[in-house]
Design an enzyme around this catalytic site. Structure first.
Site, PDB file in Angstrom:
ATOM      1  N   LYS A 222     -69.113 -30.310  37.518  1.00  0.00           N
ATOM      2  CA  LYS A 222     -69.270 -28.852  37.612  1.00  0.00           C
ATOM      3  C   LYS A 222     -68.037 -28.101  37.141  1.00  0.00           C
ATOM      4  CE  LYS A 222     -73.218 -28.451  40.538  1.00  0.00           C
ATOM      5  NZ  LYS A 222     -73.798 -28.243  41.856  1.00  0.00           N
ATOM      6  N   ARG A 256     -74.677 -36.347  44.913  1.00  0.00           N
ATOM      7  CA  ARG A 256     -75.527 -36.132  43.727  1.00  0.00           C
ATOM      8  C   ARG A 256     -74.625 -36.197  42.500  1.00  0.00           C
ATOM      9  NH1 ARG A 256     -77.297 -32.030  40.396  1.00  0.00           N
ATOM     10  NH2 ARG A 256     -79.515 -32.052  39.883  1.00  0.00           N
TER      11      ARG A 256
HETATM   12  N1  HH2 Z   1     -76.777 -28.804  41.258  1.00  0.00           N
HETATM   13  C1  HH2 Z   1     -77.540 -28.646  40.163  1.00  0.00           C
HETATM   14  C2  HH2 Z   1     -78.934 -28.762  40.230  1.00  0.00           C
HETATM   15  N2  HH2 Z   1     -79.552 -29.051  41.400  1.00  0.00           N
HETATM   16  N3  HH2 Z   1     -79.415 -29.562  43.699  1.00  0.00           N
HETATM   17  C3  HH2 Z   1     -78.691 -29.731  44.804  1.00  0.00           C
HETATM   18  N4  HH2 Z   1     -79.287 -30.021  45.963  1.00  0.00           N
HETATM   19  N5  HH2 Z   1     -77.319 -29.608  44.798  1.00  0.00           N
HETATM   20  C4  HH2 Z   1     -76.636 -29.306  43.654  1.00  0.00           C
HETATM   21  O1  HH2 Z   1     -75.397 -29.177  43.721  1.00  0.00           O
HETATM   22  C5  HH2 Z   1     -77.392 -29.104  42.451  1.00  0.00           C
HETATM   23  C6  HH2 Z   1     -78.802 -29.237  42.508  1.00  0.00           C
HETATM   24  C7  HH2 Z   1     -76.884 -28.360  38.851  1.00  0.00           C
HETATM   25  O2  HH2 Z   1     -76.548 -29.553  38.182  1.00  0.00           O
HETATM   26  P1  HH2 Z   1     -77.429 -30.187  37.005  1.00  0.00           P
HETATM   27  O3  HH2 Z   1     -78.785 -30.573  37.517  1.00  0.00           O
HETATM   28  O4  HH2 Z   1     -76.688 -31.290  36.343  1.00  0.00           O
HETATM   29  O5  HH2 Z   1     -77.542 -29.018  35.948  1.00  0.00           O
HETATM   30  P2  HH2 Z   1     -78.697 -28.015  35.536  1.00  0.00           P
HETATM   31  O6  HH2 Z   1     -79.062 -27.190  36.722  1.00  0.00           O
HETATM   32  O7  HH2 Z   1     -78.069 -27.194  34.434  1.00  0.00           O
HETATM   33  O8  HH2 Z   1     -79.878 -28.823  35.070  1.00  0.00           O
END
Ligand code: HH2
Length: 276
Positions: A222, A256
């Site tokens: 992040k 995660r």
């Molecule tokens: N972060 C993201 C997405 N979903 N869910 C939970 N529970 N906690 C988190 O910190 C979280 C999440 C963002 O990360 P990522 O899925 O890699 O990116 P994007 O939302 O751009 O697909």
């Protein structure tokens, strides 16, 4: 804190932190946008993360990065369900990252073991979708929407505010008959938080155990890590591992992450030290 996480037909011990491997079936995710946008690529990525030691796989069809536009139900369904069909029934539970109650229902019917909702089941019908099945649910805090959440977020006391929100959501979910072993809470790093808010949440992560639910942290790759190290998203693996280990030591029981193999090794060291 519950001793185990119940999700679908699985019961996972929480004696050591679990690794949730992230697979984004999107063209635009901040962390891996476009890399796994086809069904075939996403399934292959999930299998790779399982081979690397992921305890849970989290698949998502909508980017929630700051500034992201939402996707339609049809598009999200088209991205997620074919991947889920191929992964469900395997040895590792599959979580679906969605805010849409219709997709929650369909994902559960297709074999999802967990629903990961960044909107904490606040959408009408979302709570009922979870209560009807035996899946686990992750309730995440965010301030604002992905479109506007990083525009000058402010809190008087970020930990108190996030904790009060998650306590209220856990109460609502418990009142719907969902057991504590099926509930995960997540302070939502980067979701309407400035760097100092994210750092304070990490310092006091252990307080989220007060909710009685299982604590999850998602810090991997992040922008807070970019702010600290000056590195681009593709170069944040070392910082991500440091953050994961800190979160584990502060009481997170689910991490995660995108880089499962590297985090697995780091956790093995922590587990070995703590076994003594
Ligand atoms: N972060 C993201 C997405 N979903 N869910 C939970 N529970 N906690 C988190 O910190 C979280 C999440 C963002 O990360 P990522 O899925 O890699 O990116 P994007 O939302 O751009 O697909």
């Amino acid at each position: 804190m519950p001793r185990s996480l119940r999700c679908g037909k699985f019961t996972l011990s929480l004696a050591h932190p679990l690794l949730m491997g992230v697979v984004n079936i999107t063209p635009d995710s901040f962390s891996d946008g476009g890399e796994f946008a086809t069904t075939q690529a996403a399934v292959a990525r999930a299998r790779q993360l399982i081979a690397e030691g992921a305890d849970i796989i989290d698949i998502g069809g909508e980017s929630t990065r700051p500034g992201a536009d939402g996707v339609t139900l049809d598009e999200e369904r088209r991205r997620v369900l074919p991947v889920l069909e191929q992964l469900a029934g395997g040895a590792v539970p599959v979580s679906v990252d969605t805010q849409k109650p219709e997709l929650m229902h369909e994902a559960i019917a297709t074999g999802a073991a967990m629903i990961n909702d960044i909107h904490a089941l606040l959408a009408p019908g979302a709570l009922a979708a979870i209560a009807a099945g035996n899946v686990a649910v992750c309730l995440m805090h965010k301030k604002g929407t992905p479109a506007d959440m990083q525009v000058d977020p402010r809190y008087d006391d970020v930990v108190a505010e996030v904790l009060a929100f998650l306590n209220e959501r856990v109460r609502a979910v418990r009142a719907a008959g969902i057991a504590a072993e099926r509930i995960v809470v997540d302070p939502g790093f980067g979701f309407g938080k400035a760097l100092e808010h994210n750092l304070e949440l990490l310092r006091q992560l252990g307080r989220f155990n007060e909710t009685g639910a299982v604590v999850m942290a998602g810090i991997s790759r992040k922008s807070m890590l970019g702010r600290i190290t000056g590195r681009d998203v593709g170069e944040r693996v070392h910082a991500s591992i440091a953050a994961a280990l800190i979160a584990a030591q502060k009481g997170a029981r689910i991490l995660r992450v995108h880089d499962v193999a590297a985090t697995r090794d780091a956790l093995a060291v922590l587990n070995a030290v703590q076994a003594d």
